[in-house]
Motif scaffolding. Structure first.
Motif, PDB file in Angstrom:
ATOM      1  N   ILE B 113       0.835  -1.208   0.000  1.00 46.91           N
ATOM      2  CA  ILE B 113       0.000   0.000   0.000  1.00 46.91           C
ATOM      3  C   ILE B 113       0.870   1.258   0.000  1.00 46.91           C
ATOM      4  O   ILE B 113       0.633   2.207  -0.753  1.00 46.91           O
ATOM      5  CB  ILE B 113      -0.953  -0.014   1.225  1.00 46.91           C
ATOM      6  N   ARG B 114       1.937   1.234   0.837  1.00 48.47           N
ATOM      7  CA  ARG B 114       2.834   2.393   0.901  1.00 48.47           C
ATOM      8  C   ARG B 114       3.502   2.635  -0.443  1.00 48.47           C
ATOM      9  O   ARG B 114       3.625   3.783  -0.907  1.00 48.47           O
ATOM     10  CB  ARG B 114       3.891   2.174   2.000  1.00 48.47           C
ATOM     11  N   LEU B 115       3.922   1.561  -1.096  1.00 43.66           N
ATOM     12  CA  LEU B 115       4.574   1.707  -2.406  1.00 43.66           C
ATOM     13  C   LEU B 115       3.597   2.309  -3.412  1.00 43.66           C
ATOM     14  O   LEU B 115       3.939   3.246  -4.137  1.00 43.66           O
ATOM     15  CB  LEU B 115       5.074   0.340  -2.902  1.00 43.66           C
ATOM     16  N   GLY B 116       2.371   1.776  -3.435  1.00 42.30           N
ATOM     17  CA  GLY B 116       1.366   2.265  -4.373  1.00 42.30           C
ATOM     18  C   GLY B 116       1.055   3.740  -4.182  1.00 42.30           C
ATOM     19  O   GLY B 116       0.760   4.460  -5.135  1.00 42.30           O
ATOM     20  N   ALA B 117       1.153   4.197  -2.918  1.00 38.19           N
ATOM     21  CA  ALA B 117       0.819   5.589  -2.624  1.00 38.19           C
ATOM     22  C   ALA B 117       2.013   6.519  -2.817  1.00 38.19           C
ATOM     23  O   ALA B 117       1.913   7.719  -2.573  1.00 38.19           O
ATOM     24  CB  ALA B 117       0.285   5.699  -1.198  1.00 38.19           C
ATOM     25  N   GLY B 118       3.167   5.948  -3.222  1.00 40.56           N
ATOM     26  CA  GLY B 118       4.323   6.789  -3.534  1.00 40.56           C
ATOM     27  C   GLY B 118       5.364   6.901  -2.430  1.00 40.56           C
ATOM     28  O   GLY B 118       6.309   7.673  -2.546  1.00 40.56           O
ATOM     29  N   SER B 243      -4.875   6.480  -5.674  1.00 38.87           N
ATOM     30  CA  SER B 243      -4.253   7.658  -5.067  1.00 38.87           C
ATOM     31  C   SER B 243      -4.133   8.780  -6.089  1.00 38.87           C
ATOM     32  O   SER B 243      -4.321   9.956  -5.757  1.00 38.87           O
ATOM     33  CB  SER B 243      -2.852   7.338  -4.537  1.00 38.87           C
ATOM     34  N   LEU B 244      -3.806   8.392  -7.341  1.00 36.85           N
ATOM     35  CA  LEU B 244      -3.743   9.407  -8.401  1.00 36.85           C
ATOM     36  C   LEU B 244      -5.110  10.064  -8.571  1.00 36.85           C
ATOM     37  O   LEU B 244      -5.239  11.275  -8.649  1.00 36.85           O
ATOM     38  CB  LEU B 244      -3.312   8.778  -9.729  1.00 36.85           C
TER      39      LEU B 244
END
Lengths: 68, 364
Positions: B113-118, B243-244
């Motif tokens: 999740i952290r990776l996906g959110a940047g 997130s985008l």
């Protein structure tokens, strides 16, 4: 007929053990597993070119692998 | 059949990522819509087992994971109470796995999740997770086993799911019974019913598709089977896209929510968690799912994870956004020593070489 019992083992052990047996030259190989291991074992058999016959028992699954 | 199953596994990951975003939108901490480690820590705090006032909340998601799995397993006749596979060792591994995750600040699912959110700090974490899983598979190749679980009376399998059901009833009727943070991550949470329903959905999905955030890496290394990796990728992708869309995507290392920038300790934290999860047969989420299926060894592992969280907060092992503590460094060193000892002692091809008892844990 050779029966491999992988009940009571968590992944990856069932796949790891059954792979050793499927590579040992015996045919057919009967496997007794819990239901949570079924898909992974069927994937393994298909990947190694074995035909699988699946029998759902009460709390477990019996898979008979035959070399196609 | 295989192809469809692969796609459904990927879809499962996408849905979990989407639910994580939704939960954050409704009040869960940012980049922590779902985190099994953080939620178990808050859960432990809510029961008064640790004294960190900022991380206390009886996360209904945790209840949902177990009950969702339990309900689906009962429906599909997959509820199968077993136990007796080295429970004390599993308890120990659960404790140190939690230490690793609380040094990284997240479980493998939250890493995705952290990776996906940047949050780029997740990158060393995920690299550490891969390295840890790889280390664990080295011992699997040496016939590592904690031994076979056997059937136990059905009452034992029901004990934990029913305990969680009782807690669910209590949290819905007398929520003030439990400790709840007034500030900090424990105070950020979605409404109880939304959390519970999302938890039930994730629990059901994870039970159906045997989702495991560590299993993907493990099965790819050992068998070149990438099915479970698809669920990991699904989580990253849907969190990234979502997130985008929501405008919350924030790429970079600094000022990320509930994260620190110490690369080495992010790496080693999940290195410990990945290694421990391979020995345990699954990531923390998977342990909760197996608990719902009646696996009493997994239930003991969950107790270990909670005990680990309590110790981590009472003794300052857990990191914070400020960074890692001296106790955290010590905790990681202890964890590595425990992992190496257990790995050697329970690997059938190694144990005698290193002078551990010859008697086998395998019954067949």
């Amino acid at each position: 007929m050779k029966t491999v019992d992988v009940r009571g083992l968590l992944c990856p052990e069932p796949v790891y053990i059954v792979r050793e047996h499927l590579s040992s030259g015996t045919d057919p190989v009967t496997v007794l597993c819990e239901k949570h291991s079924r898909e992974n074992l069927l994937w393994l058999g298909e990947n190694l070119g074995w035909q699988a016959e699946v029998e759902d028992l009460l709390d477990e699954v019996r898979i008979i692998f035959r070399k196609g | 059949m295989q192809k469809k199953y692969y796609w459904l596994t990927f879809l499962g990951g996408l849905i979990i990522g989407g639910l994580a975003l939704l939960l954050s939108k409704y009040g869960n901490p940012a980049n922590m819509g779902v985190c099994v480690a953080c939620f178990l820590r808050d859960f432990t705090g809510a029961l008064g087992l640790h004294a960190n006032a900022k991380t206390q909340y009886l996360r209904p998601e945790i209840l949902g994971f177990v009950l969702g799995s339990f309900l689906l397993a009962k429906t599909n006749r997959e509820f199968n109470p077993v136990g007796g596979s080295a429970p004390v060792i599993r308890l120990l591994l659960g404790i140190i796995a939690m230490w690793g995750m609380l040094v990284f600040l997240g479980c493998p699912l939250r890493a995705a999740i952290r990776l996906g959110a940047g949050d780029f700090n997740a990158i060393p974490g995920i690299l550490g997770l891969i390295a840890g899983v790889w280390t664990g598979t080295l011992f699997i190749r040496q016939n590592f086993t904690l031994g076979r679980a056997t059937k136990v009376p059905r009452t034992q399998g029901y004990a934990f799911p029913l305990l969680f059901l009782a807690l669910t009833v209590l949290v819905l009727t007398f929520p003030t019974l439990f400790l709840a943070s007034k500030e900090g991550p424990g105070a950020s949470h979605a409404p109880v019913l939304i959390s519970l329903i999302a938890g039930l959905a994730i629990g059901g999905l994870a039970q159906k598709f045997r989702l495991c955030m560590v299993g993907g890496i493990r099965d790819f290394i050992l068998f070149k089977n990438y099915r479970l990796l698809l669920s990991f990728a699904g989580v990253v992708l849907s969190v990234f896209a979502g997130s985008l869309y929501l405008g919350t995507f924030k790429p970079g290392f600094t000022n990320q929510p509930l994260a620190h920038t110490e690369t080495l300790w992010n790496f080693l934290g999940l290195y410990v968690a990945g290694w421990a999860a391979v020995l345990l047969g699954g990531c923390p989420l998977r342990q909760l799912i197996l608990t719902g299926e009646g696996n009493t060894d997994a239930a003991i592992t969950v107790v270990g994870l909670m005990l680990g969280a309590a110790l981590a907060h009472n003794f300052g092992i857990a990191a914070s956004p400020k960074g890692v503590t001296a106790a955290g460094v010590t905790g990681i060193i202890i964890a590595l020593a425990v992992l190496l000892t257990v790995s050697i002692a329970f690997s059938e091809k190694l144990r005698t070489v290193f002078g551990f008892s010859k008697s086998s844990t395998k019954t067949a």
